[in-house]
Design a protein around this motif. Structure first.
Motif, PDB file in Angstrom:
ATOM      1  N   SER A 249      41.004  10.411  -6.058  1.00 43.50           N
ATOM      2  CA  SER A 249      39.785  10.991  -6.781  1.00 43.50           C
ATOM      3  C   SER A 249      40.088  11.536  -8.237  1.00 43.50           C
ATOM      4  N   TYR A 250      39.365  10.864  -9.225  1.00 41.46           N
ATOM      5  CA  TYR A 250      39.542  11.313 -10.646  1.00 41.46           C
ATOM      6  C   TYR A 250      38.964  13.089 -10.430  1.00 41.46           C
ATOM      7  N   LYS A 251      39.597  13.825 -11.195  1.00 41.05           N
ATOM      8  CA  LYS A 251      38.947  15.245 -11.265  1.00 41.05           C
ATOM      9  C   LYS A 251      38.003  15.370 -12.455  1.00 41.05           C
ATOM     10  N   PHE A 252      37.435  14.351 -13.066  1.00 38.94           N
ATOM     11  CA  PHE A 252      36.713  14.346 -14.364  1.00 38.94           C
ATOM     12  C   PHE A 252      35.659  13.221 -14.410  1.00 38.94           C
ATOM     13  N   ASP A 253      34.830  13.070 -14.896  1.00 46.72           N
ATOM     14  CA  ASP A 253      33.907  12.044 -15.303  1.00 46.72           C
ATOM     15  C   ASP A 253      34.188  11.739 -16.856  1.00 46.72           C
ATOM     16  N   PRO A 254      34.166  10.777 -17.276  1.00 40.78           N
ATOM     17  CA  PRO A 254      34.325  10.490 -18.704  1.00 40.78           C
ATOM     18  C   PRO A 254      33.024  10.675 -19.467  1.00 40.78           C
ATOM     19  N   PRO A 255      33.002  11.246 -20.767  1.00 41.56           N
ATOM     20  CA  PRO A 255      31.969  11.170 -21.583  1.00 41.56           C
ATOM     21  C   PRO A 255      31.093   9.755 -21.551  1.00 41.56           C
ATOM     22  N   GLN A 256      29.735   9.971 -21.988  1.00 41.25           N
ATOM     23  CA  GLN A 256      28.896   8.801 -21.900  1.00 41.25           C
ATOM     24  C   GLN A 256      29.427   7.618 -22.930  1.00 41.25           C
ATOM     25  N   GLY A 257      29.627   6.682 -22.726  1.00 34.39           N
ATOM     26  CA  GLY A 257      30.033   5.183 -23.537  1.00 34.39           C
ATOM     27  C   GLY A 257      31.586   5.374 -23.586  1.00 34.39           C
ATOM     28  N   LYS A 258      32.398   6.183 -22.688  1.00 30.39           N
ATOM     29  CA  LYS A 258      33.732   6.169 -22.461  1.00 30.39           C
ATOM     30  C   LYS A 258      34.214   5.729 -21.121  1.00 30.39           C
ATOM     31  N   THR A 259      35.454   5.479 -20.939  1.00 32.50           N
ATOM     32  CA  THR A 259      36.061   5.135 -19.681  1.00 32.50           C
ATOM     33  C   THR A 259      36.936   6.089 -19.281  1.00 32.50           C
ATOM     34  N   HIS A 260      37.362   6.073 -17.991  1.00 30.44           N
ATOM     35  CA  HIS A 260      38.511   6.649 -17.265  1.00 30.44           C
ATOM     36  C   HIS A 260      39.775   6.516 -18.178  1.00 30.44           C
ATOM     37  N   GLY A 261      39.904   5.263 -18.553  1.00 28.84           N
ATOM     38  CA  GLY A 261      40.928   4.881 -19.366  1.00 28.84           C
ATOM     39  C   GLY A 261      41.327   5.515 -20.711  1.00 28.84           C
ATOM     40  N   ASP A 262      39.940   5.521 -21.256  1.00 25.96           N
ATOM     41  CA  ASP A 262      39.918   6.118 -22.664  1.00 25.96           C
ATOM     42  C   ASP A 262      40.436   7.608 -22.277  1.00 25.96           C
ATOM     43  N   VAL A 263      39.842   8.187 -21.520  1.00 24.85           N
ATOM     44  CA  VAL A 263      40.191   9.771 -21.416  1.00 24.85           C
ATOM     45  C   VAL A 263      41.756   9.864 -20.789  1.00 24.85           C
ATOM     46  N   LEU A 264      42.238   8.931 -20.069  1.00 23.00           N
ATOM     47  CA  LEU A 264      43.622   9.114 -19.680  1.00 23.00           C
ATOM     48  C   LEU A 264      44.565   8.610 -20.927  1.00 23.00           C
ATOM     49  N   ASN A 265      44.251   7.923 -21.551  1.00 23.95           N
ATOM     50  CA  ASN A 265      45.079   7.340 -22.768  1.00 23.95           C
ATOM     51  C   ASN A 265      45.154   8.536 -23.734  1.00 23.95           C
ATOM     52  N   LEU A 266      43.954   9.145 -24.226  1.00 26.72           N
ATOM     53  CA  LEU A 266      44.017  10.331 -25.134  1.00 26.72           C
ATOM     54  C   LEU A 266      44.806  11.563 -24.389  1.00 26.72           C
ATOM     55  N   ALA A 267      44.522  11.810 -23.158  1.00 29.12           N
ATOM     56  CA  ALA A 267      45.247  12.745 -22.339  1.00 29.12           C
ATOM     57  C   ALA A 267      46.712  12.760 -22.336  1.00 29.12           C
TER      58      ALA A 267
END
Length: 180
Positions: free
Chosen positions: A135-153
């Motif tokens: 279970s992800y502990k976050f929701d990505p911002p509108q227009g972004k994906t979980h992959g976008d968030v993880l790549n930047l993280a």
């Protein structure tokens, strides 16, 4: 000559080797709530049954079964080329209840493990396959994906020379991706 990759678009299905039909239905539908949507013979080996379960997102998990097969009595070997585990996406609400619900059905588990960007809970199916509820502990911002968030993280983690992505890396990635 330029090599062009074969571009995949996601997982279509995963097929597992099961034991008898009822063991598979009891686990995948009864324990994990994946409805059996249809079954038919394995078209490459008609003596084997092929069960199709809905994983919840429109994709399927399929299981080959034969009535003479029994669940193995020993742990599956972890050798190169073998499947280590299969992970299923669940909500934060579901993962918080999963340990007790699995225990009530006779399945032990690892308990929830904090992975920084997600929570994980591990247990074994009747065949000995390691199954993860993730279970992800976050929701990505509108227009972004979980992959976008993880790549930047991940990039933020590398900047701070961290061992793994931590919750703060995800929060900072969310903030940067949300900037207008």
């Amino acid at each position: 000559m330029t090599h062009v990759p074969v571009q995949v678009q996601g997982i279509h299905h995963i097929t597992l080797n099961g034991a008898d039909r009822q063991t598979s239905v009891d686990f995948w539908e009864g324990v994990l709530g994946m409805p059996l949507i249809f079954e038919q013979p394995n078209l490459d080996a008609p003596e084997i049954n092929h069960l199709y379960f809905d994983t919840g997102d429109g994709r399927t998990l399929t299981v080959f079964t034969e009535e003479g097969r029994q669940p193995p009595s020993q742990k599956l070997a972890q050798q190169p080329g073998s499947l280590h585990h299969i992970a299923f996406w669940v909500s934060q609400a579901t993962i918080r209840l999963a340990e007790d619900r699995l225990k009530a059905q006779g399945y032990g588990s690892s308990g929830i493990k904090d992975r920084g960007f997600m929570d994980s809970l591990y247990f074994r199916d009747p065949m000995g396959l390691l199954v993860e509820l993730a279970s992800y502990k976050f929701d990505p911002p509108q227009g972004k994906t979980h992959g976008d968030v993880l790549n930047l993280a991940h990039k933020i983690r590398l900047e701070r020379d961290g061992l793994a992505i931590e919750t703060a890396d995800v929060a900072d990635a969310l903030a940067r991706l949300s900037e207008r």
